[in-house]
Write a protein that holds these residues in place. Structure first.
Motif, PDB file in Angstrom:
ATOM      1  N   ASP A 219       0.863  -1.183   0.000  1.00 43.48           N
ATOM      2  CA  ASP A 219       0.000   0.000   0.000  1.00 43.48           C
ATOM      3  C   ASP A 219       0.896   1.228   0.000  1.00 43.48           C
ATOM      4  O   ASP A 219       1.296   1.726   1.051  1.00 43.48           O
ATOM      5  CB  ASP A 219      -0.918   0.002   1.228  1.00 43.48           C
ATOM      6  N   PHE A 220       1.207   1.733  -1.187  1.00 42.71           N
ATOM      7  CA  PHE A 220       2.132   2.842  -1.328  1.00 42.71           C
ATOM      8  C   PHE A 220       1.433   4.208  -1.338  1.00 42.71           C
ATOM      9  O   PHE A 220       2.089   5.226  -1.522  1.00 42.71           O
ATOM     10  CB  PHE A 220       2.948   2.685  -2.619  1.00 42.71           C
ATOM     11  N   SER A 221       0.133   4.232  -1.170  1.00 43.82           N
ATOM     12  CA  SER A 221      -0.600   5.496  -1.191  1.00 43.82           C
ATOM     13  C   SER A 221      -0.363   6.263   0.107  1.00 43.82           C
ATOM     14  O   SER A 221      -0.250   5.690   1.184  1.00 43.82           O
ATOM     15  CB  SER A 221      -2.095   5.243  -1.373  1.00 43.82           C
ATOM     16  N   ALA A 222      -0.288   7.581  -0.015  1.00 42.47           N
ATOM     17  CA  ALA A 222      -0.095   8.447   1.153  1.00 42.47           C
ATOM     18  C   ALA A 222      -0.853   9.748   0.924  1.00 42.47           C
ATOM     19  O   ALA A 222      -0.825  10.307  -0.181  1.00 42.47           O
ATOM     20  CB  ALA A 222       1.384   8.727   1.381  1.00 42.47           C
ATOM     21  N   ASP A 223      -1.535  10.229   1.945  1.00 42.87           N
ATOM     22  CA  ASP A 223      -2.345  11.438   1.832  1.00 42.87           C
ATOM     23  C   ASP A 223      -1.508  12.711   1.823  1.00 42.87           C
ATOM     24  O   ASP A 223      -1.933  13.739   1.295  1.00 42.87           O
ATOM     25  CB  ASP A 223      -3.357  11.516   2.984  1.00 42.87           C
ATOM     26  N   GLU A 224      -0.335  12.649   2.414  1.00 44.79           N
ATOM     27  CA  GLU A 224       0.517  13.832   2.519  1.00 44.79           C
ATOM     28  C   GLU A 224       1.962  13.401   2.673  1.00 44.79           C
ATOM     29  O   GLU A 224       2.257  12.224   2.895  1.00 44.79           O
ATOM     30  CB  GLU A 224       0.078  14.688   3.708  1.00 44.79           C
ATOM     31  N   PRO A 225       2.905  14.350   2.559  1.00 43.95           N
ATOM     32  CA  PRO A 225       4.330  14.004   2.690  1.00 43.95           C
ATOM     33  C   PRO A 225       4.677  13.485   4.086  1.00 43.95           C
ATOM     34  O   PRO A 225       3.956  13.708   5.050  1.00 43.95           O
ATOM     35  CB  PRO A 225       5.037  15.333   2.408  1.00 43.95           C
ATOM     36  N   TRP A 226       5.799  12.774   4.160  1.00 43.55           N
ATOM     37  CA  TRP A 226       6.381  12.294   5.403  1.00 43.55           C
ATOM     38  C   TRP A 226       5.483  11.289   6.145  1.00 43.55           C
ATOM     39  O   TRP A 226       5.517  11.191   7.359  1.00 43.55           O
ATOM     40  CB  TRP A 226       6.763  13.450   6.325  1.00 43.55           C
ATOM     41  N   GLN A 227       4.685  10.537   5.381  1.00 46.39           N
ATOM     42  CA  GLN A 227       3.936   9.419   5.944  1.00 46.39           C
ATOM     43  C   GLN A 227       4.606   8.097   5.601  1.00 46.39           C
ATOM     44  O   GLN A 227       4.802   7.246   6.469  1.00 46.39           O
ATOM     45  CB  GLN A 227       2.493   9.412   5.424  1.00 46.39           C
ATOM     46  N   LYS A 228       4.927   7.940   4.315  1.00 43.96           N
ATOM     47  CA  LYS A 228       5.536   6.704   3.829  1.00 43.96           C
ATOM     48  C   LYS A 228       6.709   7.041   2.918  1.00 43.96           C
ATOM     49  O   LYS A 228       6.574   7.845   1.991  1.00 43.96           O
ATOM     50  CB  LYS A 228       4.513   5.869   3.063  1.00 43.96           C
ATOM     51  N   LEU A 229       7.837   6.426   3.206  1.00 42.85           N
ATOM     52  CA  LEU A 229       9.049   6.617   2.415  1.00 42.85           C
ATOM     53  C   LEU A 229       9.532   5.271   1.910  1.00 42.85           C
ATOM     54  O   LEU A 229       9.303   4.234   2.540  1.00 42.85           O
ATOM     55  CB  LEU A 229      10.143   7.271   3.249  1.00 42.85           C
ATOM     56  N   GLY A 230      10.221   5.287   0.799  1.00 44.55           N
ATOM     57  CA  GLY A 230      10.818   4.067   0.269  1.00 44.55           C
ATOM     58  C   GLY A 230      12.285   4.283  -0.041  1.00 44.55           C
ATOM     59  O   GLY A 230      12.696   5.395  -0.387  1.00 44.55           O
ATOM     60  N   THR A 231      13.069   3.238   0.081  1.00 46.71           N
ATOM     61  CA  THR A 231      14.482   3.329  -0.272  1.00 46.71           C
ATOM     62  C   THR A 231      14.951   2.027  -0.893  1.00 46.71           C
ATOM     63  O   THR A 231      14.331   0.969  -0.720  1.00 46.71           O
ATOM     64  CB  THR A 231      15.348   3.683   0.956  1.00 46.71           C
ATOM     65  N   ASP A 232      16.025   2.099  -1.604  1.00 46.34           N
ATOM     66  CA  ASP A 232      16.622   0.941  -2.259  1.00 46.34           C
ATOM     67  C   ASP A 232      17.968   1.397  -2.817  1.00 46.34           C
ATOM     68  O   ASP A 232      18.321   2.578  -2.704  1.00 46.34           O
ATOM     69  CB  ASP A 232      15.716   0.417  -3.369  1.00 46.34           C
TER      70      ASP A 232
END
Length: 209
Positions: A71-84
């Motif tokens: 679930d990559f959806s986010a309503d606003e910034p700084w809720q969900k981050l991804g890295t690789d």
């Protein structure tokens, strides 16, 4: 708009820019149709050597549950981050790119571009920008660097919830993998870089773009 990146922008990005910058009412599919009529198209996404970098070395440290569960959806910034980490190969050697990608703002908020795969610079930049009240989830694969005690402690002390893809499930980190695909197509494919320093300077300019 199409010529803003070395290998051309895709029809969705062209349509988005026209709507945002020129106040044009245009659908993505309409932009695609016009691009076809003009004879311009973005590079086709296809398998290549740059998809083969794999940092998984087994469970060498701490492992975490898959909190996001795709679930990559986010309503606003700084809720969900991804890295690789992704690898670039050039005549002068290899370079590694490690971003922190915000699923809410669709921005690369911090990154590391280095000759060896490491996360320190990316984390330092991330923590410097993160709002005090934020408590985001940071999602990654099970690469050895994300299991490392120093990395895990840094996230924990900053109030960042760590999340990991399941072993062998690249789709679990699909949002960040997609960013890599666009960077390879728009910035790297078909281009030449005389040195690592030139590569880093131009990649950072592309990230800001």
């Amino acid at each position: 708009v199409f010529s803003r990146t070395a290998n051309g922008c895709g029809h969705r990005q062209v349509a988005m820019a026209l709507r945002a910058e020129e106040d044009v009412a245009i659908a993505d599919k309409t932009a695609l149709k016009i691009m076809h009529e003009m004879g311009i198209s973005c590079g086709i996404r296809r398998e290549s050597d740059y998809h083969r970098y794999n940092s998984f070395k087994g469970v060498v440290g701490r492992a975490f549950d898959n909190v996001l569960d795709r679930d990559f959806s986010a309503d606003e910034p700084w809720q969900k981050l991804g890295t690789d980490v992704t690898e670039f190969k050039a005549p002068w050697g290899r370079a590694y790119f490690a971003p922190a990608y915000d699923f809410g703002s669709k921005e690369i908020v911090s990154w590391s571009i280095s000759r060896s795969a490491q996360q320190k610079e990316m984390l330092e930049g991330l923590l410097a920008k993160m709002p005090e009240a934020a408590s985001p989830v940071m999602h990654s694969d099970m690469g050895w660097q994300y299991q490392h005690d120093g990395y895990c402690k840094t996230l924990e002390e900053a109030g960042i919830v760590q999340s990991m893809s399941r072993k062998g499930n690249c789709i679990d980190n699909g949002a960040t993998e997609q960013v890599f695909g666009h960077i390879k197509d728009e910035f790297f494919r078909g281009q030449s870089f005389e040195s690592f320093e030139e590569f880093k300077e131009r990649l950072e300019a592309y990230i800001v773009h």
